[in-house]
Scaffold this active site. Structure first.
Site, mmCIF file in Angstrom:
data_model
loop_
_atom_site.group_PDB
_atom_site.id
_atom_site.type_symbol
_atom_site.label_atom_id
_atom_site.label_comp_id
_atom_site.label_asym_id
_atom_site.label_seq_id
_atom_site.Cartn_x
_atom_site.Cartn_y
_atom_site.Cartn_z
ATOM 1 N N HIS A 69 97.250 22.064 22.299
ATOM 2 C CA HIS A 69 98.457 22.044 21.621
ATOM 3 C C HIS A 69 98.868 23.267 21.247
ATOM 4 O O HIS A 69 98.439 24.050 20.187
ATOM 5 C CB HIS A 69 98.412 21.012 20.387
ATOM 6 C CG HIS A 69 97.873 19.633 20.726
ATOM 7 N ND1 HIS A 69 98.748 19.006 21.420
ATOM 8 C CD2 HIS A 69 96.926 19.138 20.289
ATOM 9 C CE1 HIS A 69 98.231 17.614 21.450
ATOM 10 N NE2 HIS A 69 97.050 17.675 20.958
ATOM 11 N N ASN A 98 85.589 17.088 21.234
ATOM 12 C CA ASN A 98 87.170 17.142 21.572
ATOM 13 C C ASN A 98 87.670 17.821 20.113
ATOM 14 O O ASN A 98 87.308 17.288 19.147
ATOM 15 C CB ASN A 98 87.980 15.920 21.989
ATOM 16 C CG ASN A 98 89.373 16.263 22.570
ATOM 17 O OD1 ASN A 98 89.573 17.146 23.326
ATOM 18 N ND2 ASN A 98 90.334 15.739 21.865
ATOM 19 N N ASP A 103 100.394 20.384 25.412
ATOM 20 C CA ASP A 103 101.595 20.410 25.204
ATOM 21 C C ASP A 103 102.278 21.797 24.540
ATOM 22 O O ASP A 103 101.276 22.452 24.262
ATOM 23 C CB ASP A 103 102.267 19.135 24.558
ATOM 24 C CG ASP A 103 101.745 19.059 22.944
ATOM 25 O OD1 ASP A 103 101.044 20.148 22.295
ATOM 26 O OD2 ASP A 103 101.803 17.886 22.513
ATOM 27 N N GLU A 129 87.977 16.092 16.443
ATOM 28 C CA GLU A 129 88.290 17.054 15.461
ATOM 29 C C GLU A 129 87.243 17.154 14.198
ATOM 30 O O GLU A 129 87.446 16.902 13.054
ATOM 31 C CB GLU A 129 89.607 16.761 15.101
ATOM 32 C CG GLU A 129 90.608 16.742 16.189
ATOM 33 C CD GLU A 129 91.989 16.370 15.592
ATOM 34 O OE1 GLU A 129 92.269 15.719 14.741
ATOM 35 O OE2 GLU A 129 92.950 16.341 16.705
ATOM 36 N N GLU A 171 94.872 17.381 25.865
ATOM 37 C CA GLU A 171 96.125 17.131 25.184
ATOM 38 C C GLU A 171 97.190 18.064 25.418
ATOM 39 O O GLU A 171 97.710 18.373 24.453
ATOM 40 C CB GLU A 171 95.858 16.659 23.654
ATOM 41 C CG GLU A 171 94.779 15.762 23.697
ATOM 42 C CD GLU A 171 94.350 15.368 22.147
ATOM 43 O OE1 GLU A 171 95.263 15.614 21.429
ATOM 44 O OE2 GLU A 171 93.185 14.827 21.825
#
Length: 347
Positions: free
Chosen positions: A237, A201, A268, A160, A266
């Site tokens: 996400h 990432n 979801d 990030e 990651e």
């Protein structure tokens, strides 16, 4: 006898080989799906649940051939006091992976969040100047990557580093070390474990045009300087109240065309609660499309969900009124999203 042994070896090889890409039968679980698709399928691991919940541990080890320590490898966890390391949780994740034939993603070496208080307070007070901060960062990377040398398939080296405006994030790293800290982090990680795959990432990288362009620029600059960077991590996400990022495949291709491998790291898909059959169906579609995007790109090697059960999810704590983001419910029952993943095929 030699012919017999040769024949038995051939049979054993055939039985161990991945299922053919055109197989029509639905895989029994995600491990079998992984073999079919030839993509690692993983989950983030809650180290406390791993230690204390037998049903959680059983499902994790049955379903997944790749794992990421959700919090156990972050700086505030492994070095809560300067020079005093706590590897218990991280070691447990790595050892459980070894016993269960799982590969590991290390997460994360350089981030602006979840830093130990001693580091933040030292920088803020001036007790840690820029020269000392660079030494500390190098020591952290060399120590952690070195500890798990040969045991980690891939590391999220920097996480990030681009903010929501498309600029380099105004972190303590950028403020005090300048943008060169990114290249330094990759070089140090490679020095500590030359065989590990090294990633940048980020979140919203599936659709945020400003973030995409800035990250592409970072990657191109690193490669031009021969900095060892191997992969791009799309966190994945998503929320069903927003449109699915329709050009995700094209975005991923822009990075893999630069020679990087890709991973969805990651994944979801959250929703405004309460969950309904309609919302769960939309969630299933989003999960399926993410995995399909990975499978369609020959350089996408991993699809990891950010926890597999709603029993342990970061979403309700960060997004008020939202939840039910994972592929299994609190009781580890399969949701439509789980079945939607099993239905993905390599074309």
């Amino acid at each position: 006898m030699k012919r017999l042994l040769s024949g038995l070896a051939a049979i054993a090889f055939a039985l161990a080989a991945p299922l053919p890409a055109h197989a029509d039968r639905t895989p029994d679980d995600l491990r079998e799906l992984s073999r079919t698709l030839r993509v690692h399928i993983g989950s983030a691991v809650d180290a406390t649940a791993l230690a204390g919940e037998a049903d959680y541990r059983r499902v994790l080890n049955q379903e997944f051939n790749h794992v990421t320590a959700e919090n156990a490898m972050k700086w505030e966890t492994v070095e809560p006091q300067r020079g005093a390391y706590d590897w218990e949780a991280a070691d447990a994740v790595v050892e459980n992976a070894r016993r269960n034939r799982q590969q590991v993603r290390g997460h994360t070496l350089v981030w602006h969040n979840q830093l130990p208080a001693w580091l933040i307070e030292g920088v803020d007070s001036g007790a840690i100047d820029a020269k000392e901060l660079r030494k500390i960062l190098r020591s952290h990377i060399m120590t952690e990557v070195g500890r798990y040398r040969g045991k980690i398939r891939a590391w999220d080296v920097v996480n990030e580093v681009v903010d929501d405006t498309g600029k380099l994030r105004d972190s303590i790293w950028l403020k005090h070390l300048g943008p060169g800290y990114i290249a330094d982090a990759f070089r140090w990680a490679h020095q500590a474990d030359p065989r590990a795959r090294l990633y940048i990432n980020d979140y919203n990288l599936e659709w945020d045009a400003k973030k995409i362009e800035t990250t592409l620029g970072i990657v191109k600059d690193l490669k031009a300087k021969r900095v060892p960077i191997h992969g791009i991590g799309f966190q994945g996400h998503l929320g069903i109240q927003y449109d699915y990022p329709g050009d995700f495949a094209g975005v991923m291709r822009r990075f893999t065309d630069l020679g990087l491998e890709a991973a969805i790291t990651e994944a979801d898909v959250r929703m405004v609660m309460p969950a309904t059959a309609e919302k769960l169906a939309t969630q299933a579609d989003y999960y399926q499309r993410m995995l399909s995007t990975c499978v369609a790109n020959k350089r996408c090697v991993e699809f990891t969900v950010w926890g597999f059960t709603d029993r342990h999810s970061w979403v309700p704590d960060w997004f008020e009124g939202e939840g039910a983001a994972n592929i299994m419910d609190e009781n580890l029952a399969h949701k439509p999203a789980y079945d939607a993943l099993l239905a993905v095929r390599r074309k």
